[in-house]
Design an enzyme around this catalytic site. Structure first.
Site, short mmCIF file in Angstrom:
data_model
loop_
_atom_site.label_atom_id
_atom_site.label_comp_id
_atom_site.label_asym_id
_atom_site.label_seq_id
_atom_site.Cartn_x
_atom_site.Cartn_y
_atom_site.Cartn_z
N GLY A 8 -22.55 47.38 63.30
CA GLY A 8 -21.13 47.38 63.60
C GLY A 8 -20.66 48.55 64.43
O GLY A 8 -21.36 49.06 65.30
N ASP B 12 -30.52 53.81 52.07
CA ASP B 12 -31.69 52.97 51.83
C ASP B 12 -32.51 52.78 53.11
O ASP B 12 -32.79 51.65 53.52
CB ASP B 12 -31.23 51.61 51.28
CG ASP B 12 -32.36 50.82 50.62
OD1 ASP B 12 -33.41 51.43 50.33
OD2 ASP B 12 -32.21 49.60 50.42
N ASP C 29 -25.92 58.13 51.44
CA ASP C 29 -25.14 57.18 50.64
C ASP C 29 -23.81 57.85 50.36
O ASP C 29 -23.74 58.82 49.59
CB ASP C 29 -25.87 56.87 49.33
CG ASP C 29 -25.15 55.82 48.49
OD1 ASP C 29 -23.96 55.56 48.76
OD2 ASP C 29 -25.77 55.28 47.56
N VAL C 30 -22.74 57.35 50.98
CA VAL C 30 -21.44 58.02 50.87
C VAL C 30 -20.84 57.92 49.48
O VAL C 30 -19.83 58.57 49.20
CB VAL C 30 -20.44 57.47 51.92
CG1 VAL C 30 -20.96 57.65 53.33
CG2 VAL C 30 -20.09 56.01 51.64
N ASN D 170 -17.42 56.28 59.32
CA ASN D 170 -17.36 54.86 59.65
C ASN D 170 -17.76 53.96 58.47
O ASN D 170 -17.34 52.81 58.42
CB ASN D 170 -18.27 54.56 60.84
CG ASN D 170 -18.53 53.08 61.01
OD1 ASN D 170 -17.69 52.34 61.51
ND2 ASN D 170 -19.70 52.62 60.57
N TYR E 274 -8.66 45.95 50.53
CA TYR E 274 -9.12 46.56 51.77
C TYR E 274 -7.98 47.32 52.45
O TYR E 274 -8.15 48.47 52.87
CB TYR E 274 -9.66 45.47 52.70
CG TYR E 274 -10.16 45.99 54.03
CD1 TYR E 274 -11.35 46.72 54.11
CD2 TYR E 274 -9.47 45.73 55.21
CE1 TYR E 274 -11.81 47.19 55.33
CE2 TYR E 274 -9.92 46.20 56.43
CZ TYR E 274 -11.10 46.92 56.48
OH TYR E 274 -11.55 47.39 57.70
N LYS F 187 -7.66 51.37 53.29
CA LYS F 187 -7.45 51.90 54.64
C LYS F 187 -6.14 52.67 54.74
O LYS F 187 -6.03 53.64 55.49
CB LYS F 187 -7.49 50.76 55.66
CG LYS F 187 -8.89 50.16 55.86
CD LYS F 187 -9.88 51.21 56.34
CE LYS F 187 -11.25 50.62 56.64
NZ LYS F 187 -12.21 51.64 57.14
#
Length: 282
Positions: free
Chosen positions: A14, A36, A58-59, A85, A150, A154
């Protein structure tokens, strides 16, 4: 090191991958953050490692963010820009989601940026310069049905970005957000529907119609996701970095721009009314 040293989270696909690749082509030193890397993202890691450095990240874990930043510091000696991102989307009626699912949505989209920036900020502050760049969404400005979780995540990212902008300006560090429209990326493929299928079914007809309308409209409008990567590159390389940059096809971009301008004006007026205008950076 040539150009800026940039960490891009969620760089496996993406906007993240497009941004990492675009920055590399521009001569910047890019560290692609992926989780991963020996499992589900092994192929993406192999592909990206041909032109940039891949770091496991890994955030959702502060220790992972700390290790990734430490690895960058050891390899490059500095970090100039963080591009937050990494993200995911939980579409569906709010009633059908459990609090644990909502927590997961925020853990990635909001707390993920908080963790990564927390790991990077001491190094940016020590140098007296740097940039935190969050990949937001028009959904952070406009909430539609069945995107509540979502959109809320955001919107929270918008608030964090603005707070960082005010608080970090004295240290020479900037904070900005790119509000992207809907583009054909893999985020939809990784969407997590509510686990409570019984409650989801109550909204079945409306949710199905909404999904069909969104897909149809997206097909009609089109749009190239590389526009978002190009906007990120432009911001990183610019001396003039506004708080918000809206990116998208004209049909979606213009109304969102109007909202963004109105929000900026209202925030300035509110800050003055509260007596804190001197602490706010535009």
């Amino acid at each position: 090191m040539s150009g800026y040293v940039v960490l891009v989270t969620g760089a496996g696909s993406g906007f993240g991958r497009l941004t990492a690749e675009a920055l590399t082509r521009r001569g910047h030193t890019v560290f692609a953050g992926l989780r991963d890397v020996t499992g589900r993202n092994a192929q993406a890691a192999a592909d990206l490692s041909a032109s940039m450095r891949v770091v496991e990240l890994d955030v959702t874990e502060q220790a992972s963010a700390d290790r990734a930043v430490s690895e960058i510091m050891s390899a490059a000696g500095r970090i100039d820009v963080v591009v937050n991102n990494a993200g995911m989307i939980f579409p569906g009626p709010l009633e059908a989601f459990t609090a644990e699912e909502a927590q997961r949505q925020f853990d990635v989209n909001v707390l993920g940026a908080l963790r990564v920036n927390r790991a990077a900020l001491p190094h940016l502050r020590a140098r007296g310069q740097g940039l935190l760049l969050q990949i937001g969404s028009i959904a952070g400005l406009v909430t539609t049905p069945f995107t509540g979780l979502y959109a809320a995540s955001k919107a929270a990212l918008e608030s964090l970005t603005e707070a960082w902008r005010h608080e970090l300006a004295p240290f020479g560090i900037e904070s900005v957000i790119v509000d992207a429209a809907s583009y054909p990326t893999s985020i939809g493929l990784n969407a997590a529907l509510p686990a409570d299928t019984e409650r989801l079914s109550v909204y079945g007809e409306a949710f199905g119609g909404f999904t069909t309308a969104v897909v149809q409209r997206s097909t009609e409008i089109g749009g190239d996701p590389r526009e978002v990567a190009d906007a990120v590159v432009k911001l990183i390389e610019s001396d003039d970095r506004p708080l918000r940059t809206v990116v998208g096809p004209a049909g979606q971009r213009e109304p969102a721009l109007a909202l963004s301008r109105a929000s900026a004006e209202t925030a300035e007026q509110a800050g003055a009314a509260m007596g804190v205008a001197a602490f706010m950076t535009r």
